[in-house]
Design a protein around this motif. Sequence first.
Motif, mmCIF file in Angstrom:
data_model
loop_
_atom_site.group_PDB
_atom_site.id
_atom_site.type_symbol
_atom_site.label_atom_id
_atom_site.label_comp_id
_atom_site.label_asym_id
_atom_site.label_seq_id
_atom_site.Cartn_x
_atom_site.Cartn_y
_atom_site.Cartn_z
ATOM 1 N N CYS A 31 33.850 53.611 38.665
ATOM 2 C CA CYS A 31 34.565 52.822 39.681
ATOM 3 C C CYS A 31 34.748 51.382 39.228
ATOM 4 N N SER A 32 33.720 50.818 38.598
ATOM 5 C CA SER A 32 33.801 49.432 38.119
ATOM 6 C C SER A 32 34.845 49.288 37.012
ATOM 7 N N ALA A 33 34.931 50.295 36.128
ATOM 8 C CA ALA A 33 35.915 50.241 35.043
ATOM 9 C C ALA A 33 37.338 50.290 35.598
ATOM 10 N N VAL A 34 37.559 51.120 36.619
ATOM 11 C CA VAL A 34 38.887 51.205 37.240
ATOM 12 C C VAL A 34 39.208 49.903 37.966
ATOM 13 N N THR A 35 38.220 49.336 38.650
ATOM 14 C CA THR A 35 38.415 48.048 39.321
ATOM 15 C C THR A 35 38.799 46.969 38.320
ATOM 16 N N ASP A 36 38.090 46.926 37.195
ATOM 17 C CA ASP A 36 38.370 45.925 36.159
ATOM 18 C C ASP A 36 39.787 46.079 35.612
ATOM 19 N N ALA A 37 40.208 47.307 35.335
ATOM 20 C CA ALA A 37 41.555 47.539 34.801
ATOM 21 C C ALA A 37 42.615 47.130 35.814
ATOM 22 N N THR A 38 42.390 47.445 37.072
ATOM 23 C CA THR A 38 43.352 47.105 38.122
ATOM 24 C C THR A 38 43.506 45.594 38.249
ATOM 25 N N GLU A 39 42.399 44.891 38.211
ATOM 26 C CA GLU A 39 42.452 43.433 38.323
ATOM 27 C C GLU A 39 43.121 42.802 37.102
ATOM 28 N N LYS A 40 42.860 43.351 35.918
ATOM 29 C CA LYS A 40 43.454 42.793 34.695
ATOM 30 C C LYS A 40 44.970 43.008 34.652
ATOM 31 N N LEU A 41 45.454 44.077 35.292
ATOM 32 C CA LEU A 41 46.895 44.309 35.321
ATOM 33 C C LEU A 41 47.630 43.214 36.083
ATOM 34 N N GLY A 42 46.913 42.493 36.922
ATOM 35 C CA GLY A 42 47.525 41.383 37.653
ATOM 36 C C GLY A 42 47.447 40.067 36.923
ATOM 37 N N GLU A 43 46.882 40.065 35.721
ATOM 38 C CA GLU A 43 46.743 38.849 34.919
ATOM 39 C C GLU A 43 47.807 38.817 33.820
ATOM 40 N N PRO A 44 48.063 37.635 33.250
ATOM 41 C CA PRO A 44 49.141 37.519 32.248
ATOM 42 C C PRO A 44 48.852 38.173 30.901
ATOM 43 N N ASP A 45 47.578 38.427 30.569
ATOM 44 C CA ASP A 45 47.234 38.997 29.267
ATOM 45 C C ASP A 45 47.459 40.509 29.295
ATOM 46 N N SER A 46 48.635 40.944 28.866
ATOM 47 C CA SER A 46 48.975 42.370 28.938
ATOM 48 C C SER A 46 48.153 43.207 27.957
ATOM 49 N N ALA A 47 47.780 42.620 26.799
ATOM 50 C CA ALA A 47 46.987 43.368 25.821
ATOM 51 C C ALA A 47 45.610 43.696 26.388
ATOM 52 N N ALA A 48 44.998 42.734 27.048
ATOM 53 C CA ALA A 48 43.679 42.964 27.656
ATOM 54 C C ALA A 48 43.782 43.999 28.769
#
Length: 374
Positions: free
Chosen positions: A288-305
Amino acid sequence: MPLISLDDDDNTLGMLRESANALAERIDGAQVMRSRRAGKSDLDRSVWTAMAEAGWLGLLLPEELGGLQLGSRELVVLCESLGRGLLTEPYVQLAVFSGALLMGADHGANTSALAGGLVDGSRIVTTLWQTERGARAELKATEKDGEVLLNGCAGLVSAAQSASDYLVLAQSDGDSVLVHLPADTGGIGVSLRASVDDAQLGSVDLDGCSVPSGNVLARGHKVETALVRAIETNRLAIAAELAGIASKALEATVDYTRERIQFGKPIASFQAIQHRLVDMWSDAEFACSAVTDATEKLGEPDSAAASQAVLAAKARAGDAAIGITRRAIQLHGAMGFTDECDIGLYMKRAINLNATLGQPEELRLQYLATERAA
């Protein structure tokens, strides 16, 4: 119990989760799965209609295409609930993947009609783009005199028999094209086989299928960009569904071990059982934490991360769902191996989703390759 946790100031995610849970309570996902298997059907129309009425089929599509124009946060919450409720209609493959390709296509009359039908459930739109081994299929499009002739074979096609329309990712003179192919076009051959969770996957042969040149929805870089986005979005959605499966399997096992009596005590009171349950709980939490992290990162400008986080999320959630459901079956004892016990269906669903768009080992290698290239 573990749950994907995202900021929800206006309670949009909470209401969506309640809506999904309410549908799961109304529809016995395990029984639908068994009925579909018995009838060798690739789609339950009543469940699909209920999803359309709830607005889920157009969750990500923009408003100009008839969708709700929501984002990855809403998608993740919905797919987690689908996993928990064992609602196994090919939502991600049909609504999310096909929707992502339509979003990247030229927004003409053909695209609008397809998107509108997808949203209201009147059209079942699936995509032809993979081989039976999951590689990119070699589908050929020959354009001449205002027509497009399509040839080749695609595998791993969801709802291949129920489909009203296909989106074909083909090559035309070395250039990628996205072509709309109505399912009633001549020259289409469809065969089905059951996957491990009894979903009917199709193999579709195209033998000189002819459509007007106006059915080409996108070309070149636009097609490849839409495909990359569709794959990434689908991986995140599948990761969320796997996390939901892992959490629900853990919950069901905790309940069972509290009720199962041995030597005059619930087996949940035995230390060896408690250790296993804690291990299962930690795996579900990490997923669940990994999915949360990925979802939050998709809203950030660093597309590679963000892309790396999605790879990590699907790998982590896949391992968790497989590991937890296996241990859950063991802790259910002999009844865990029977078809009447739902826990085995959760494991079969996890195996199928885990293999979709990359096994964990493949995704970890892709993660490392992306990291080294950065």
